[in-house]
Design a protein around this motif. Structure first.
Motif, PDB file in Angstrom:
ATOM      1  N   ARG A  48       0.868  -1.183   0.000  1.00  0.00           N
ATOM      2  CA  ARG A  48       0.000   0.000   0.000  1.00  0.00           C
ATOM      3  C   ARG A  48       0.899   1.226   0.000  1.00  0.00           C
ATOM      4  O   ARG A  48       1.192   1.792   1.057  1.00  0.00           O
ATOM      5  CB  ARG A  48      -0.922  -0.012   1.229  1.00  0.00           C
ATOM      6  N   SER A  49       1.346   1.608  -1.188  1.00  0.00           N
ATOM      7  CA  SER A  49       2.230   2.770  -1.284  1.00  0.00           C
ATOM      8  C   SER A  49       1.938   3.486  -2.596  1.00  0.00           C
ATOM      9  O   SER A  49       1.099   3.054  -3.383  1.00  0.00           O
ATOM     10  CB  SER A  49       3.699   2.327  -1.220  1.00  0.00           C
ATOM     11  N   GLY A  50       2.627   4.596  -2.804  1.00  0.00           N
ATOM     12  CA  GLY A  50       2.553   5.321  -4.071  1.00  0.00           C
ATOM     13  C   GLY A  50       1.146   5.722  -4.459  1.00  0.00           C
ATOM     14  O   GLY A  50       0.309   6.028  -3.611  1.00  0.00           O
ATOM     15  N   ILE A  51       0.897   5.647  -5.750  1.00  0.00           N
ATOM     16  CA  ILE A  51      -0.376   6.147  -6.280  1.00  0.00           C
ATOM     17  C   ILE A  51      -1.567   5.314  -5.785  1.00  0.00           C
ATOM     18  O   ILE A  51      -2.671   5.833  -5.604  1.00  0.00           O
ATOM     19  CB  ILE A  51      -0.341   6.187  -7.838  1.00  0.00           C
ATOM     20  N   VAL A  52      -1.341   4.036  -5.516  1.00  0.00           N
ATOM     21  CA  VAL A  52      -2.440   3.184  -5.031  1.00  0.00           C
ATOM     22  C   VAL A  52      -2.859   3.643  -3.628  1.00  0.00           C
ATOM     23  O   VAL A  52      -4.050   3.821  -3.337  1.00  0.00           O
ATOM     24  CB  VAL A  52      -2.029   1.695  -5.049  1.00  0.00           C
ATOM     25  N   ALA A  53      -1.867   3.890  -2.765  1.00  0.00           N
ATOM     26  CA  ALA A  53      -2.174   4.373  -1.410  1.00  0.00           C
ATOM     27  C   ALA A  53      -2.833   5.753  -1.472  1.00  0.00           C
ATOM     28  O   ALA A  53      -3.796   6.029  -0.734  1.00  0.00           O
ATOM     29  CB  ALA A  53      -0.888   4.442  -0.584  1.00  0.00           C
ATOM     30  N   GLU A  54      -2.325   6.573  -2.391  1.00  0.00           N
ATOM     31  CA  GLU A  54      -2.875   7.937  -2.499  1.00  0.00           C
ATOM     32  C   GLU A  54      -4.356   7.879  -2.908  1.00  0.00           C
ATOM     33  O   GLU A  54      -5.203   8.582  -2.349  1.00  0.00           O
ATOM     34  CB  GLU A  54      -2.067   8.679  -3.572  1.00  0.00           C
ATOM     35  N   PHE A  55      -4.652   7.019  -3.884  1.00  0.00           N
ATOM     36  CA  PHE A  55      -6.046   6.900  -4.341  1.00  0.00           C
ATOM     37  C   PHE A  55      -6.936   6.314  -3.232  1.00  0.00           C
ATOM     38  O   PHE A  55      -8.018   6.830  -2.951  1.00  0.00           O
ATOM     39  CB  PHE A  55      -6.124   6.048  -5.606  1.00  0.00           C
ATOM     40  N   GLU A  56      -6.466   5.274  -2.587  1.00  0.00           N
ATOM     41  CA  GLU A  56      -7.278   4.663  -1.519  1.00  0.00           C
ATOM     42  C   GLU A  56      -7.548   5.671  -0.405  1.00  0.00           C
ATOM     43  O   GLU A  56      -8.670   5.767   0.112  1.00  0.00           O
ATOM     44  CB  GLU A  56      -6.571   3.426  -0.944  1.00  0.00           C
ATOM     45  N   GLN A  57      -6.520   6.424  -0.035  1.00  0.00           N
ATOM     46  CA  GLN A  57      -6.699   7.403   1.040  1.00  0.00           C
ATOM     47  C   GLN A  57      -7.702   8.480   0.635  1.00  0.00           C
ATOM     48  O   GLN A  57      -8.583   8.863   1.405  1.00  0.00           O
ATOM     49  CB  GLN A  57      -5.342   8.038   1.403  1.00  0.00           C
ATOM     50  N   ALA A  58      -7.553   8.958  -0.607  1.00  0.00           N
ATOM     51  CA  ALA A  58      -8.470  10.009  -1.086  1.00  0.00           C
ATOM     52  C   ALA A  58      -9.905   9.472  -1.116  1.00  0.00           C
ATOM     53  O   ALA A  58     -10.851  10.185  -0.759  1.00  0.00           O
ATOM     54  CB  ALA A  58      -8.046  10.473  -2.480  1.00  0.00           C
ATOM     55  N   PHE A  59     -10.075   8.213  -1.504  1.00  0.00           N
ATOM     56  CA  PHE A  59     -11.419   7.623  -1.585  1.00  0.00           C
ATOM     57  C   PHE A  59     -12.010   7.451  -0.187  1.00  0.00           C
ATOM     58  O   PHE A  59     -13.187   7.738   0.047  1.00  0.00           O
ATOM     59  CB  PHE A  59     -11.365   6.279  -2.324  1.00  0.00           C
ATOM     60  N   ALA A  60     -11.161   7.009   0.749  1.00  0.00           N
ATOM     61  CA  ALA A  60     -11.623   6.869   2.141  1.00  0.00           C
ATOM     62  C   ALA A  60     -11.985   8.250   2.702  1.00  0.00           C
ATOM     63  O   ALA A  60     -13.041   8.421   3.320  1.00  0.00           O
ATOM     64  CB  ALA A  60     -10.547   6.208   2.990  1.00  0.00           C
ATOM     65  N   ASP A  61     -11.139   9.231   2.453  1.00  0.00           N
ATOM     66  CA  ASP A  61     -11.410  10.588   2.965  1.00  0.00           C
ATOM     67  C   ASP A  61     -12.710  11.140   2.387  1.00  0.00           C
ATOM     68  O   ASP A  61     -13.489  11.789   3.086  1.00  0.00           O
ATOM     69  CB  ASP A  61     -10.261  11.546   2.612  1.00  0.00           C
ATOM     70  N   TYR A  62     -12.934  10.869   1.111  1.00  0.00           N
ATOM     71  CA  TYR A  62     -14.145  11.372   0.454  1.00  0.00           C
ATOM     72  C   TYR A  62     -15.397  10.823   1.147  1.00  0.00           C
ATOM     73  O   TYR A  62     -16.433  11.470   1.194  1.00  0.00           O
ATOM     74  CB  TYR A  62     -14.137  10.968  -1.022  1.00  0.00           C
ATOM     75  N   HIS A  63     -15.265   9.618   1.696  1.00  0.00           N
ATOM     76  CA  HIS A  63     -16.421   8.987   2.358  1.00  0.00           C
ATOM     77  C   HIS A  63     -16.394   9.152   3.869  1.00  0.00           C
ATOM     78  O   HIS A  63     -17.205   8.549   4.565  1.00  0.00           O
ATOM     79  CB  HIS A  63     -16.499   7.505   1.978  1.00  0.00           C
ATOM     80  N   ALA A  64     -15.483   9.984   4.352  1.00  0.00           N
ATOM     81  CA  ALA A  64     -15.293  10.047   5.807  1.00  0.00           C
ATOM     82  C   ALA A  64     -15.989  11.221   6.457  1.00  0.00           C
ATOM     83  O   ALA A  64     -16.002  11.324   7.672  1.00  0.00           O
ATOM     84  CB  ALA A  64     -13.799  10.104   6.110  1.00  0.00           C
ATOM     85  N   GLU A  65     -16.604  12.115   5.629  1.00  0.00           N
ATOM     86  CA  GLU A  65     -17.098  13.359   6.208  1.00  0.00           C
ATOM     87  C   GLU A  65     -18.068  13.134   7.371  1.00  0.00           C
ATOM     88  O   GLU A  65     -17.888  13.651   8.455  1.00  0.00           O
ATOM     89  CB  GLU A  65     -17.783  14.204   5.134  1.00  0.00           C
ATOM     90  N   GLU A  66     -19.105  12.322   7.101  1.00  0.00           N
ATOM     91  CA  GLU A  66     -20.137  12.157   8.126  1.00  0.00           C
ATOM     92  C   GLU A  66     -19.864  10.956   9.021  1.00  0.00           C
ATOM     93  O   GLU A  66     -19.881  11.024  10.226  1.00  0.00           O
ATOM     94  CB  GLU A  66     -21.502  11.980   7.457  1.00  0.00           C
ATOM     95  N   GLN A  67     -19.632   9.833   8.374  1.00  0.00           N
ATOM     96  CA  GLN A  67     -19.473   8.567   9.096  1.00  0.00           C
ATOM     97  C   GLN A  67     -18.104   8.029   8.736  1.00  0.00           C
ATOM     98  O   GLN A  67     -17.948   7.488   7.655  1.00  0.00           O
ATOM     99  CB  GLN A  67     -20.521   7.556   8.620  1.00  0.00           C
ATOM    100  N   GLY A  68     -17.138   8.215   9.563  1.00  0.00           N
ATOM    101  CA  GLY A  68     -15.770   7.836   9.226  1.00  0.00           C
ATOM    102  C   GLY A  68     -15.658   6.463   8.574  1.00  0.00           C
ATOM    103  O   GLY A  68     -16.170   5.480   9.097  1.00  0.00           O
ATOM    104  N   VAL A  69     -15.035   6.411   7.435  1.00  0.00           N
ATOM    105  CA  VAL A  69     -14.775   5.125   6.789  1.00  0.00           C
ATOM    106  C   VAL A  69     -13.268   4.978   6.695  1.00  0.00           C
ATOM    107  O   VAL A  69     -12.646   5.472   5.779  1.00  0.00           O
ATOM    108  CB  VAL A  69     -15.400   5.071   5.379  1.00  0.00           C
ATOM    109  N   PRO A  70     -12.644   4.333   7.646  1.00  0.00           N
ATOM    110  CA  PRO A  70     -11.184   4.353   7.667  1.00  0.00           C
ATOM    111  C   PRO A  70     -10.520   3.508   6.601  1.00  0.00           C
ATOM    112  O   PRO A  70      -9.392   3.767   6.237  1.00  0.00           O
ATOM    113  CB  PRO A  70     -10.834   3.817   9.056  1.00  0.00           C
ATOM    114  N   TYR A  71     -11.220   2.488   6.085  1.00  0.00           N
ATOM    115  CA  TYR A  71     -10.531   1.562   5.193  1.00  0.00           C
ATOM    116  C   TYR A  71     -11.098   1.612   3.780  1.00  0.00           C
ATOM    117  O   TYR A  71     -12.314   1.521   3.597  1.00  0.00           O
ATOM    118  CB  TYR A  71     -10.655   0.126   5.712  1.00  0.00           C
TER     119      TYR A  71
END
Ligand SMILES: Cc1ncc(COP(=O)(O)O)c(C=O)c1O
Length: 426
Positions: A48-71
């Motif tokens: 889980r590094s580089g662009i794959v980690a960056e995309f996963e993190q951005a996707f998790a963050d996008y869904h984290a506003e109301e109900q945290g989705v850490p993974y």
């Protein structure tokens, strides 16, 4: 020649505006991001590094506003994400899983691979999502999960579905492949159930070309999902559950990693998602408005309190009785002659589709690994009268994505013209 003569009969077509479907939209940012990786030779990422980690993190963050989705766990397709989600939840051979009959086949086919038995629930004719009352009627002592698709971007009735799931202590999987960024109140789809799965295939609202991703709040589901298709270094770095650790080197048999170039494209698409959804909503709300007064046509309904995301498809209903019984193919011929891009939707209800009705003997003859989990007799034909009634009435229009108001208005004029002159078509 009368100006309002149908184009099918030699009159001038109603749709004259030149337009092209800019979907999928590939911008300079996608090209730059892919070029950068190619120039650096990054075409495979094992952990889980580089662009794959960056995309996963951005996707998790996008869904984290109301109900945290850490993974968030990326995959090489939406189908793989669904398979990993079902495995993550511990679905086993012989388990029953309640699924919508009206969805894309890949919502359900991974369950076959696992030897689970899909039990089909009927449709709500207003939202074209799964009817909670039908879901409740399908639950048995063998039910292990409920799967719902936010069909054509409209969120399913999650309040009712979650209440049923809670009553029966069942996890819910949301297939959000049509609905990236859709909300109920302020909460995004994919965050209501135990796992949310998204296809990132080339025509989805977040397109990777080919790809998928799941989101979950559960560490346990995440680790099990990871073990199915992300063996080796990534599993070694992330998997902690003692039952799983002995198997980190091999995982459980699949390789479902996302391609780094796909992750690079998807990250740029995600950054543009809200703006693109806004644009598409404005176009398709206008399309609903211009179609509403036309007899014989019912544009899709969006319930109050929800926002469609993705608007993956625009499916209107055709009620031939309002046009003297004019058959749908004839109505479509006339619209196509007017310059309207209209077709029949390609995903029929699944409860009659052969792969879900296969017998154990037939499955054994074909060498299907899940044959042994099938009941001896033909699987039941679930009663889904609403889906069977509604599907033949649906027609599919383009999901206008760019600057499309002029052409959308002309679509309204084309429908009104054909509906007005239906008698000429009988
Ligand atoms: C509702 C739904 N689920 C799952 C999938 C499967 O996704 P993929 O094609 O990325 O495997 C799709 C793809 O169209 C879909 O529409």
């Amino acid at each position: 020649m009368r100006k309002d003569e149908l184009a099918l009969h030699g009159g001038p077509p109603a749709v004259t505006v030149e337009w092209s479907q800019d979907w999928p939209y590939i911008g300079a940012e996608e090209v730059a991001a892919v070029t950068d990786l190619l120039e650096r030779g990054v075409i495979s990422i094992y952990d889980r590094s580089g662009i794959v980690a960056e995309f996963e993190q951005a996707f998790a963050d996008y869904h984290a506003e109301e109900q945290g989705v850490p993974y968030a766990l990326s995959h090489n397709s939406g189908t793989s994400s669904l398979h990993a989600a079902y495995f993550g939840l511990g679905i086993r051979p012989g388990d029953e899983v309640v699924v919508p009959t009206y969805t894309f086949l890949a919502t359900v086919t991974p369950l076959l691979q696992m030897g689970a038995l899909p039990v089909f629930a009927d449709l709500d004719p207003v939202t074209l999502t799964m009817d909670p009352r039908s879901v409740e009627s399908r639950i048995s002592p063998r039910t292990r999960a409920i799967v719902v698709t936010h069909m054509w971007g409209h969120p399913a009735d999650m309040a009712a579905l979650l209440a049923i799931a809670e009553r029966h202590a069942l996890p819910v999987v949301e297939d959000c492949s049509h609905a990236h960024g859709a909300t109920i109140g302020n909460q995004k789809v994919g965050t209501f159930g135990s796992v949310g799965c998204f296809s990132l295939e080339g025509h989805k609202a977040v397109a990777a070309g080919e790809g998928g991703i799941l989101v979950t709040r559960s560490r346990e589901v995440y680790e099990r999902a990871l073990m199915l298709g992300h063996f080796g270094r990534r599993a070694k770095d992330e998997v902690m559950h003692k039952d799983l650790v002995p198997f980190i080197q091999t995982g459980f048999g699949h390789k479902y990693r996302m391609h780094p170039l796909a992750a690079a494209i998807a990250l740029q698409q995600l950054r543009r998602l809200d703006a693109r959804n806004e644009r598409r909503r404005a176009n398709l709300d206008l399309l609903c408005e211009v179609l509403s007064p036309v007899p014989g046509i019912r544009p899709p309904t969006t319930l109050p309190g929800v926002a469609r995301g993705g608007w993956y498809g625009f499916k209107a209903r055709y009620l031939s009785a309002e046009l003297g019984g004019l058959p749908l193919p004839r109505f479509m011929d006339a619209l196509q002659a007017e310059g309207v891009q209209v077709k029949r939707p390609g995903s029929p209800p699944l409860h009659r589709v052969p792969v879900f009705r296969i017998t154990r003997t037939e499955a054994q003859r074909l060498g299907l690994s899940w044959a042994g989990s099938l009941p001896e007799s033909t699987p039941p034909l679930w009663d889904c009268p609403v889906a069977e009634g509604v599907y033949p009435e649906l027609l599919s229009l383009p999901t206008f994505s760019g600057d499309c108001f002029p052409v959308v208005r002309q679509y309204g004029e084309a429908f009104a013209k054909v509906a007005d002159r239906w008698q000429d078509l009988l």
